[in-house]
Design an enzyme around this catalytic site. Structure first.
Site, PDB file in Angstrom:
ATOM      1  N   GLU A  20      28.390   5.535  -8.707  1.00 33.20           N
ATOM      2  CA  GLU A  20      27.693   5.551  -9.986  1.00 33.20           C
ATOM      3  C   GLU A  20      28.220   4.441 -10.893  1.00 33.20           C
ATOM      4  O   GLU A  20      29.192   4.639 -11.632  1.00 33.20           O
ATOM      5  CB  GLU A  20      27.924   6.903 -10.680  1.00 33.20           C
ATOM      6  CG  GLU A  20      27.369   8.074  -9.926  1.00 33.20           C
ATOM      7  CD  GLU A  20      26.857   9.144 -10.879  1.00 33.20           C
ATOM      8  OE1 GLU A  20      25.711   9.571 -10.713  1.00 33.20           O
ATOM      9  OE2 GLU A  20      27.595   9.521 -11.813  1.00 33.20           O
ATOM     10  N   SER A  31      20.457   6.160 -13.445  1.00 33.27           N
ATOM     11  CA  SER A  31      19.054   5.879 -13.764  1.00 33.27           C
ATOM     12  C   SER A  31      18.126   5.986 -12.557  1.00 33.27           C
ATOM     13  O   SER A  31      17.166   5.209 -12.431  1.00 33.27           O
ATOM     14  CB  SER A  31      18.913   4.515 -14.458  1.00 33.27           C
ATOM     15  OG  SER A  31      19.613   4.523 -15.692  1.00 33.27           O
ATOM     16  N   HIS A  90      33.314  12.513 -12.548  1.00 31.35           N
ATOM     17  CA  HIS A  90      32.192  11.799 -13.177  1.00 31.35           C
ATOM     18  C   HIS A  90      32.743  10.878 -14.265  1.00 31.35           C
ATOM     19  O   HIS A  90      33.704  11.224 -14.956  1.00 31.35           O
ATOM     20  CB  HIS A  90      31.201  12.799 -13.781  1.00 31.35           C
ATOM     21  CG  HIS A  90      29.920  12.149 -14.188  1.00 31.35           C
ATOM     22  ND1 HIS A  90      29.814  11.433 -15.359  1.00 31.35           N
ATOM     23  CD2 HIS A  90      28.725  12.060 -13.573  1.00 31.35           C
ATOM     24  CE1 HIS A  90      28.584  10.939 -15.440  1.00 31.35           C
ATOM     25  NE2 HIS A  90      27.905  11.312 -14.372  1.00 31.35           N
ATOM     26  N   GLY A 134      22.356   6.598 -17.433  1.00 35.63           N
ATOM     27  CA  GLY A 134      21.669   6.942 -18.678  1.00 35.63           C
ATOM     28  C   GLY A 134      21.130   5.754 -19.445  1.00 35.63           C
ATOM     29  O   GLY A 134      20.769   5.866 -20.611  1.00 35.63           O
ATOM     30  N   GLU A 191      31.819  10.269 -17.104  1.00 34.45           N
ATOM     31  CA  GLU A 191      31.847  10.861 -18.439  1.00 34.45           C
ATOM     32  C   GLU A 191      33.040  11.790 -18.609  1.00 34.45           C
ATOM     33  O   GLU A 191      33.322  12.244 -19.731  1.00 34.45           O
ATOM     34  CB  GLU A 191      30.520  11.597 -18.708  1.00 34.45           C
ATOM     35  CG  GLU A 191      29.396  10.590 -18.949  1.00 34.45           C
ATOM     36  CD  GLU A 191      28.004  11.110 -18.649  1.00 34.45           C
ATOM     37  OE1 GLU A 191      27.830  12.332 -18.531  1.00 34.45           O
ATOM     38  OE2 GLU A 191      27.092  10.282 -18.521  1.00 34.45           O
ATOM     39  N   ASN A 200      22.452  16.499 -11.846  1.00 32.77           N
ATOM     40  CA  ASN A 200      23.549  16.739 -12.787  1.00 32.77           C
ATOM     41  C   ASN A 200      22.930  16.923 -14.169  1.00 32.77           C
ATOM     42  O   ASN A 200      22.498  15.962 -14.794  1.00 32.77           O
ATOM     43  CB  ASN A 200      24.499  15.529 -12.754  1.00 32.77           C
ATOM     44  CG  ASN A 200      25.581  15.618 -13.810  1.00 32.77           C
ATOM     45  OD1 ASN A 200      25.777  16.657 -14.445  1.00 32.77           O
ATOM     46  ND2 ASN A 200      26.305  14.510 -14.004  1.00 32.77           N
ATOM     47  N   LYS A 255      24.327  17.777 -16.857  1.00 37.29           N
ATOM     48  CA  LYS A 255      25.255  17.430 -17.950  1.00 37.29           C
ATOM     49  C   LYS A 255      25.224  18.520 -19.021  1.00 37.29           C
ATOM     50  O   LYS A 255      25.053  19.686 -18.690  1.00 37.29           O
ATOM     51  CB  LYS A 255      24.925  16.035 -18.503  1.00 37.29           C
ATOM     52  CG  LYS A 255      24.821  15.007 -17.375  1.00 37.29           C
ATOM     53  CD  LYS A 255      24.788  13.588 -17.848  1.00 37.29           C
ATOM     54  CE  LYS A 255      24.732  12.651 -16.645  1.00 37.29           C
ATOM     55  NZ  LYS A 255      24.772  11.253 -17.008  1.00 37.29           N
TER      56      LYS A 255
HETATM   57  P1  PGA Z   1      21.314   9.310 -15.140  1.00 40.32           P
HETATM   58  O1  PGA Z   1      22.764   9.968 -14.863  1.00 40.32           O
HETATM   59  O2  PGA Z   1      20.474   9.611 -13.929  1.00 40.32           O
HETATM   60  O3  PGA Z   1      20.815   9.985 -16.383  1.00 40.32           O
HETATM   61  O4  PGA Z   1      21.543   7.848 -15.305  1.00 40.32           O
HETATM   62  C1  PGA Z   1      23.322   9.950 -13.580  1.00 40.32           C
HETATM   63  C2  PGA Z   1      24.676  10.592 -13.595  1.00 40.32           C
HETATM   64  O5  PGA Z   1      25.446  10.383 -14.535  1.00 40.32           O
HETATM   65  O6  PGA Z   1      25.027  11.335 -12.650  1.00 40.32           O
END
Ligand code: PGA
Length: 270
Positions: A178, A224, A91, A184, A93, A5, A7
């Site tokens: 998640e 992460s 997601h 992140g 976010e 992803n 983003k």
């Molecule tokens: P990250 O994001 O690997 O940067 O923690 C994962 C995600 O939000 O899908």
């Protein structure tokens, strides 16, 4: 199944450069499905670059209507036409800022832009209607975990997001666990705990859609995931893959994660 992803990272030309580097790194790796999910602006050129490669294209979100007066939205028909196979839905976010409604936004803005269990369900159904495989995200925030509400929150999101689907549809989709606090932050969920919650998701699917759907649905862990922890996470019995954010922006790191998945898949098939 490993999905990257990206983003809101990578211009179209940067995205093309990234997949050019990635393609040789994952070539010939067996037992693992790979997808990259660039921002909408890069889907077309990245998809063209992926032609003939064993990497599928995915989008990061989709609107549920097919067309119409929805300025700025992207329909499932448009994604399919660009060659997308997958689409990420719900997601954290997009469910609001970091998994909870952003209090600084007006209620109106939150209603329109923040995904809820209902809009996630509409998007999942729209994806299926147009032959896209949804990667539906779920996960608890830190306050929810601290209040020992993880299981209720995750099972509730899964039940609501899958409402009205057939067992066959659920069997063919991807669910990503998640935990919001792990995204992140560099602080991945401990592998046994990620395994436990992915097991809970499978159990929730089993209760609603039966054994076959629970067995076949692919459950990813995300939050992460790096080249350093991928092997341990992916070795867990209930974890069928990873949704990777930051580490998917570097071909070398993402390549190592895909290799780890392939090694584990081969061990399982022995
Ligand atoms: P990250 O994001 O690997 O940067 O923690 C994962 C995600 O939000 O899908």
């Amino acid at each position: 199944m490993i999905a990257g992803n990206w983003k809101m990272n990578k211009t179209a030309s940067e995205g093309v450069a990234l997949v050019k580097e990635l393609i040789p790194r994952v070539r010939g790796l067996e037992g693992v499905d790979v997808a990259v999910c660039p921002p909408a602006t890069a889907l077309y050129p990245v998809g063209r670059e992926l032609a003939g490669a064993a990497i599928a294209l995915g989008a990061q979100d989709v609107f549920w209507a097919e067309s119409g007066a929805f300025t700025g939205m992207i329909s499932p028909v448009m994604l399919k036409d660009l060659g997308c196979t997958y689409v990420i839905v719900g997601h954290s976010e997009r469910r609001g800022r970091f998994g909870k409604p952003d209090e600084s936004l007006s209620e109106e803005a939150r209603r329109v832009f923040g995904d809820t269990d209902d809009s996630v369900n509409l998007k999942v159904k729209a994806a299926f209607k147009h032959d896209l495989v949804p990667i539906m995200c779920c996960g608890e925030t830190l306050p929810e975990r601290e209040a020992e509400r993880t299981d209720d929150v995750v099972a509730g999101q899964v039940r609501a997001g899958l409402e009205g689907l057939t067992a066959e549809q659920v069997a063919g989709m991807v669910i990503a666990y998640e935990p919001v606090w792990a995204i992140g932050t560099g602080r991945a969920c401990e592998a046994p705990e990620a395994n436990r919650v992915c097991g809970l998701i499978r159990q929730t699917v089993k209760e609603a859609f039966g054994d076959a759907a629970a067995e076949r649905v692919r459950i990813q862990y995300g939050g992460s995931v790096t080249d350093a922890n991928a092997h341990e996470l992916l070795s867990q019995h209930e974890i069928d893959g990873a949704l990777v954010g930051g580490a998917s922006l570097e071909a070398s790191k993402f390549g190592v994660i895909v290799q780890a998945a392939s090694v584990i898949a081969k061990e399982l098939l022995k």
